[in-house]
Design a protein around this motif. Structure first.
Motif, PDB file in Angstrom:
ATOM      1  N   ARG A 134      61.902 -15.388   5.680  1.00  0.00           N
ATOM      2  CA  ARG A 134      61.357 -15.022   4.368  1.00  0.00           C
ATOM      3  C   ARG A 134      62.220 -15.563   3.230  1.00  0.00           C
ATOM      4  N   ARG A 135      63.346 -16.207   3.581  1.00  0.00           N
ATOM      5  CA  ARG A 135      64.286 -16.736   2.587  1.00  0.00           C
ATOM      6  C   ARG A 135      64.746 -15.627   1.634  1.00  0.00           C
ATOM      7  N   GLY A 136      65.156 -14.516   2.243  1.00  0.00           N
ATOM      8  CA  GLY A 136      65.608 -13.389   1.429  1.00  0.00           C
ATOM      9  C   GLY A 136      64.467 -12.813   0.619  1.00  0.00           C
ATOM     10  N   ASP A 137      64.661 -12.744  -0.695  1.00  0.00           N
ATOM     11  CA  ASP A 137      63.654 -12.148  -1.589  1.00  0.00           C
ATOM     12  C   ASP A 137      62.415 -13.011  -1.786  1.00  0.00           C
ATOM     13  N   PHE A 138      62.468 -14.265  -1.379  1.00  0.00           N
ATOM     14  CA  PHE A 138      61.510 -15.249  -1.864  1.00  0.00           C
ATOM     15  C   PHE A 138      60.067 -15.014  -1.406  1.00  0.00           C
ATOM     16  N   LYS A 139      59.851 -14.748  -0.120  1.00  0.00           N
ATOM     17  CA  LYS A 139      58.493 -14.642   0.408  1.00  0.00           C
ATOM     18  C   LYS A 139      58.157 -13.204   0.805  1.00  0.00           C
ATOM     19  N   ALA A 140      56.968 -12.750   0.371  1.00  0.00           N
ATOM     20  CA  ALA A 140      56.518 -11.400   0.701  1.00  0.00           C
ATOM     21  C   ALA A 140      55.994 -11.338   2.138  1.00  0.00           C
ATOM     22  N   TRP A 141      55.898 -10.123   2.680  1.00  0.00           N
ATOM     23  CA  TRP A 141      55.500  -9.934   4.077  1.00  0.00           C
ATOM     24  C   TRP A 141      54.900  -8.537   4.248  1.00  0.00           C
ATOM     25  N   LEU A 142      54.508  -8.201   5.463  1.00  0.00           N
ATOM     26  CA  LEU A 142      53.830  -6.936   5.726  1.00  0.00           C
ATOM     27  C   LEU A 142      54.697  -6.024   6.590  1.00  0.00           C
ATOM     28  N   LEU A 143      54.799  -4.776   6.147  1.00  0.00           N
ATOM     29  CA  LEU A 143      55.629  -3.774   6.816  1.00  0.00           C
ATOM     30  C   LEU A 143      54.771  -2.590   7.260  1.00  0.00           C
ATOM     31  N   LYS A 144      55.000  -2.131   8.477  1.00  0.00           N
ATOM     32  CA  LYS A 144      54.362  -0.886   8.922  1.00  0.00           C
ATOM     33  C   LYS A 144      55.264   0.276   8.541  1.00  0.00           C
ATOM     34  N   ASP A 145      54.759   1.139   7.674  1.00  0.00           N
ATOM     35  CA  ASP A 145      55.467   2.349   7.277  1.00  0.00           C
ATOM     36  C   ASP A 145      55.109   3.431   8.285  1.00  0.00           C
ATOM     37  N   TRP A 146      56.023   3.706   9.211  1.00  0.00           N
ATOM     38  CA  TRP A 146      55.713   4.611  10.310  1.00  0.00           C
ATOM     39  C   TRP A 146      55.476   6.052   9.851  1.00  0.00           C
ATOM     40  N   THR A 147      55.810   6.369   8.611  1.00  0.00           N
ATOM     41  CA  THR A 147      55.545   7.710   8.104  1.00  0.00           C
ATOM     42  C   THR A 147      54.157   7.836   7.482  1.00  0.00           C
ATOM     43  N   ASP A 148      53.490   6.689   7.252  1.00  0.00           N
ATOM     44  CA  ASP A 148      52.176   6.715   6.585  1.00  0.00           C
ATOM     45  C   ASP A 148      51.494   5.366   6.809  1.00  0.00           C
ATOM     46  N   PHE A 149      50.761   5.245   7.917  1.00  0.00           N
ATOM     47  CA  PHE A 149      50.203   3.944   8.278  1.00  0.00           C
ATOM     48  C   PHE A 149      48.748   3.993   8.722  1.00  0.00           C
ATOM     49  N   GLU A 150      48.074   5.127   8.534  1.00  0.00           N
ATOM     50  CA  GLU A 150      46.702   5.185   9.026  1.00  0.00           C
ATOM     51  C   GLU A 150      45.800   6.028   8.139  1.00  0.00           C
ATOM     52  N   ILE A 151      44.523   5.722   8.243  1.00  0.00           N
ATOM     53  CA  ILE A 151      43.452   6.491   7.610  1.00  0.00           C
ATOM     54  C   ILE A 151      42.543   6.988   8.724  1.00  0.00           C
ATOM     55  N   VAL A 152      42.162   8.250   8.671  1.00  0.00           N
ATOM     56  CA  VAL A 152      41.267   8.824   9.677  1.00  0.00           C
ATOM     57  C   VAL A 152      40.050   9.404   8.971  1.00  0.00           C
ATOM     58  N   ASP A 153      38.904   8.730   9.140  1.00  0.00           N
ATOM     59  CA  ASP A 153      37.644   9.170   8.536  1.00  0.00           C
ATOM     60  C   ASP A 153      37.807   9.469   7.044  1.00  0.00           C
ATOM     61  N   GLY A 154      38.446   8.556   6.353  1.00  0.00           N
ATOM     62  CA  GLY A 154      38.637   8.716   4.918  1.00  0.00           C
ATOM     63  C   GLY A 154      37.459   8.154   4.135  1.00  0.00           C
ATOM     64  N   ALA A 155      36.902   8.948   3.233  1.00  0.00           N
ATOM     65  CA  ALA A 155      35.764   8.499   2.425  1.00  0.00           C
ATOM     66  C   ALA A 155      36.222   7.463   1.408  1.00  0.00           C
ATOM     67  N   ILE A 156      35.465   6.361   1.289  1.00  0.00           N
ATOM     68  CA  ILE A 156      35.801   5.321   0.312  1.00  0.00           C
ATOM     69  C   ILE A 156      34.673   5.087  -0.697  1.00  0.00           C
ATOM     70  N   GLY A 157      33.585   5.832  -0.555  1.00  0.00           N
ATOM     71  CA  GLY A 157      32.512   5.659  -1.520  1.00  0.00           C
ATOM     72  C   GLY A 157      31.256   6.428  -1.149  1.00  0.00           C
ATOM     73  N   ILE A 158      30.338   6.513  -2.101  1.00  0.00           N
ATOM     74  CA  ILE A 158      29.031   7.140  -1.890  1.00  0.00           C
ATOM     75  C   ILE A 158      27.971   6.109  -2.250  1.00  0.00           C
ATOM     76  N   GLY A 159      27.048   5.873  -1.335  1.00  0.00           N
ATOM     77  CA  GLY A 159      26.026   4.862  -1.537  1.00  0.00           C
ATOM     78  C   GLY A 159      25.092   5.180  -2.695  1.00  0.00           C
ATOM     79  N   ASP A 160      24.586   4.106  -3.313  1.00  0.00           N
ATOM     80  CA  ASP A 160      23.587   4.277  -4.373  1.00  0.00           C
ATOM     81  C   ASP A 160      22.340   3.434  -4.103  1.00  0.00           C
ATOM     82  N   GLY A 161      22.293   2.822  -2.909  1.00  0.00           N
ATOM     83  CA  GLY A 161      21.159   1.983  -2.552  1.00  0.00           C
ATOM     84  C   GLY A 161      21.229   0.575  -3.097  1.00  0.00           C
ATOM     85  N   VAL A 162      22.272   0.297  -3.902  1.00  0.00           N
ATOM     86  CA  VAL A 162      22.405  -1.014  -4.542  1.00  0.00           C
ATOM     87  C   VAL A 162      23.757  -1.659  -4.228  1.00  0.00           C
TER      88      VAL A 162
END
Length: 203
Positions: free
Chosen positions: A68-96
């Motif tokens: 990653r060349r130190g600070d230079f390149k971003a990357w993805l980390l698994k936060d083991w204290t908060d890494f999942e969603i279980v049946d989480g609502a993300i919206g309500i349909g409107d037919g459109v």
């Protein structure tokens, strides 16, 4: 920009940290307090600091830091204290509306916090409409930034609940261009590492 490069989950378990807000506080002479919120979006920070760590784990982290060349390149980390969603609502349909952004909502009263999720772990996403599991490519597609788009005649009907389950990563970069490690006296197979930090990259 975040590369979709993922730190080994075996190594990421050593990171400790979580979300931070920024609030200015001023106390008046009568001890009343005024508070000013500097940021409405929480930013996650982490640190990897261990004594007598297995040298193989440290070498894996060091190699990743070089990649990653130190600070230079971003990357993805698994936060083991908060890494999942279980049946989480993300919206309500409107037919459109066809597109819905993956998100996680934290609720503990009347002031819920919605966290946008852009980096879903491959193979873990389950999308449901009114509790019925949808099929990827047949009913919906998902972008590299977590946008779920229903296709053709599969747009959620009025008042239909769209929910997801998945695991996700936090986009971060290393915070600090130095990797500090040392060998504890008389313990050649382990290493001490001083405060390798990572901070969330906000798009």
């Amino acid at each position: 920009m975040v590369d979709n490069v993922i730190l080994s989950e075996y190594v990421s378990v050593g990171f400790k940290g979580g979300p931070h807000f920024s609030t200015d506080k001023v106390t008046a002479v009568n001890n009343q307090e005024r508070r000013l919120q500097n940021q409405s979006i929480a930013r996650h920070t982490y640190a990897w600091s261990q004594r007598n760590a297995d040298s193989a784990i440290v070498e894996t982290l060091r190699a990743f830091w070089f990649d990653r060349r130190g600070d230079f390149k971003a990357w993805l980390l698994k936060d083991w204290t908060d890494f999942e969603i279980v049946d989480g609502a993300i919206g309500i349909g409107d037919g459109v509306t066809a597109a819905y952004q993956a998100a996680k909502t934290y609720t503990a009263g009347s002031n819920p916090y919605v966290r946008i999720i852009r980096h879903i772990k491959s193979g873990t996403l389950v999308v449901k409409v009114d509790g019925v599991t949808q099929t990827l490519t047949t009913h919906y597609t998902v972008s590299a930034t977590g946008l779920i788009t229903f296709t053709g005649g599969n747009i959620p009907a009025l008042d239909a609940i769209i929910s997801i389950s998945c695991e996700f990563y936090v986009p971060v970069r290393f915070d600090g261009d130095a990797f500090m490690a040392s060998i504890p006296q008389s313990l050649p197979d382990v290493l001490d590492v001083d405060d390798v930090q990572a901070v969330e990259v906000i798009p």
